[in-house]
Design a protein around this motif. Structure first.
Motif, short mmCIF file in Angstrom:
data_model
loop_
_atom_site.label_atom_id
_atom_site.label_comp_id
_atom_site.label_asym_id
_atom_site.label_seq_id
_atom_site.Cartn_x
_atom_site.Cartn_y
_atom_site.Cartn_z
N GLY A 138 -40.82 -16.10 8.15
CA GLY A 138 -41.14 -15.37 9.37
C GLY A 138 -40.44 -14.04 9.46
O GLY A 138 -39.36 -13.84 8.88
N LEU A 139 -41.06 -13.10 10.17
CA LEU A 139 -40.48 -11.77 10.34
C LEU A 139 -39.27 -11.84 11.27
O LEU A 139 -39.35 -12.40 12.36
CB LEU A 139 -41.51 -10.80 10.93
CG LEU A 139 -42.48 -10.13 9.95
CD1 LEU A 139 -43.53 -11.12 9.47
CD2 LEU A 139 -43.16 -8.94 10.60
N ALA A 140 -38.18 -11.26 10.83
CA ALA A 140 -36.99 -11.15 11.68
C ALA A 140 -37.27 -10.15 12.80
O ALA A 140 -38.21 -9.34 12.74
CB ALA A 140 -35.80 -10.71 10.85
N ALA A 141 -36.42 -10.19 13.83
CA ALA A 141 -36.63 -9.33 15.00
C ALA A 141 -36.69 -7.86 14.60
O ALA A 141 -37.53 -7.10 15.11
CB ALA A 141 -35.52 -9.57 16.02
N ALA A 142 -35.81 -7.44 13.69
CA ALA A 142 -35.82 -6.04 13.27
C ALA A 142 -37.11 -5.69 12.54
O ALA A 142 -37.63 -4.57 12.67
CB ALA A 142 -34.61 -5.77 12.37
N GLU A 143 -37.64 -6.63 11.79
CA GLU A 143 -38.90 -6.38 11.07
C GLU A 143 -40.07 -6.30 12.04
O GLU A 143 -41.00 -5.51 11.83
CB GLU A 143 -39.12 -7.47 10.03
CG GLU A 143 -38.09 -7.44 8.90
CD GLU A 143 -38.13 -8.66 8.01
OE1 GLU A 143 -37.71 -8.55 6.84
OE2 GLU A 143 -38.56 -9.74 8.48
#
Length: 367
Positions: A138-143
């Motif tokens: 899953g995409l991290a918050a920054a991504e």
């Protein structure tokens, strides 16, 4: 005795369908998918899929592209067939050729599928996975923020759902559940509009907190308790019956099995049955396993070996070769077996071996 002396694994497709219908009733906010990874958690995806499709299931998830390709001839084009692990480098054309939809788990997968869409000259369907606390895929918050600032890679895609995965939804009062739901909402607010997919098996039982446009239960479909510590609201779907090959008398003081870990404290009768750790009956059940004969418990004697199990049937004098002992079933469901083995019901089901004679219960529509 079962044909060829094999243990018999009975899979009740009626029970699987009933569980799906029960989960659908608990998730009125949107449809309920069927996660069929690991060969439908060991039950046989090629047999489970048609039954659930007949009941109205229109969303199927697997882990690997290879699993999707096995199901593609069974799952019609109008049904979403999605791969949770996403699109790996070089697999794009297989996804396109077979109408399989990837879950995009990182910026590289987003870029890869976007490029495939440009080459194909059309927008391609996808799910976008946002990590909200699991710290696996899953995409991290920054991504997510970077993608929101530069959404060009998403322009070529048809986002069917933005999804996340609960960390501990089986613990209803864990505050992380609400945190994850809030993080998903925050991510969706930054991204192009798309429906949400949130609840896994246990998440379906979180009520409004687990509500979304698509639930994705897996283990609960197959009878694993989504609410540990409370009565299972779902139905056991499997029974495993192993044939008794031999019954022998032992004297007090005799030992049974490898390393003599079990010693008779009285004159005893020992039944040897045809199953073992090569069949997925976990070795950690040594000295802990319990079988059943017509509802009566029978304790294991000694260790689980590769092909054989031994049980103390002294108190059941009617046990004889040609009969069977039940290793898994309503009397001893996968969760109960798992507790004795020091694992979870998921591992018990997905470990079910290939040597069993598999029998599928009659199929009749329930919906």
């Amino acid at each position: 005795m079962p044909k060829h002396g094999a243990a018999v694994l009975t899979i009740d497709l009626d029970a699987v369908a009933a569980n799906w219908l029960a989960l659908r009733a608990r998730h009125p906010s949107g449809p309920v998918a069927a996660v069929m990874k690991a060969d439908a958690y060991g039950l046989g995806a090629a047999r489970v899929a048609p039954r659930l499709l007949a009941e109205g299931c229109r969303h199927v998830f697997v882990a690997h592209l290879s699993e999707a390709l096995v199901l593609r001839p069974i799952v019609p084009e109008g049904v979403l067939l999605a791969v949770l692990n996403g699109v790996t480098e070089g697999s794009e054309q297989a996804f396109l050729d077979h109408g399989v939809v990837p879950v995009l788990n990182d910026p590289g997968q987003v870029a890869r599928w976007s490029a495939a869409a440009v080459r194909a000259g059309r927008r391609l369907p996808a799910l976008l996975h946002v990590d909200t606390g699991m710290n696996r895929l899953g995409l991290a918050a920054a991504e997510v923020r970077r993608l929101a600032e530069d959404p060009a890679p998403l322009a070529a895609l048809d986002l069917l759902y933005v999804m996340t995965h609960f960390v501990s939804s089986e613990v209803a009062d864990d505050p992380l559940n609400a945190t994850q739901a809030a993080r998903l909402a925050e991510a969706r607010a930054m991204l192009p509009p798309a429906p949400a997919s949130l609840a896994n098996s246990s998440g379906v039982f979180l009520g409004a907190l687990g509500a979304s446009d698509l639930a994705r239960p897996g283990a609960a479909l197959y009878g694993i308790n989504p609410r540990p510590g409370t009565p299972n609201p779902l139905t056991c779907t499997v029974s495993l019956d192993a044939p008794v090959l031999q019954v022998r008398d032992t004297a007090a003081g005799d030992t049974v099995g490898y390393n003599a870990t079990w010693r008779a404290n009285r004159p005893s009768r020992i039944a040897t049955v045809a199953a073992g750790y090569a069949d997925g009956y976990l070795r950690s059940l040594s000295g802990r396993g319990i079988a059943y004969s017509r509802g009566r418990p029978v304790p294991m004697a000694g260790r689980v070996s590769m092909d054989l199990l031994t049980f103390d049937v002294t108190d059941l004098p009617d046990i004889a070769p040609g009969m069977s002992l039940r290793l898994i079933g309503p009397e001893c469901p996968p969760d109960s077996v798992a507790e004795r083995a020091g694992t979870n019901g998921y591992e018990v089901l997905t470990s079910l071996g290939a040597r069993y004679a598999r029998v599928y219960a009659p199929v009749r529509p329930l919906g």
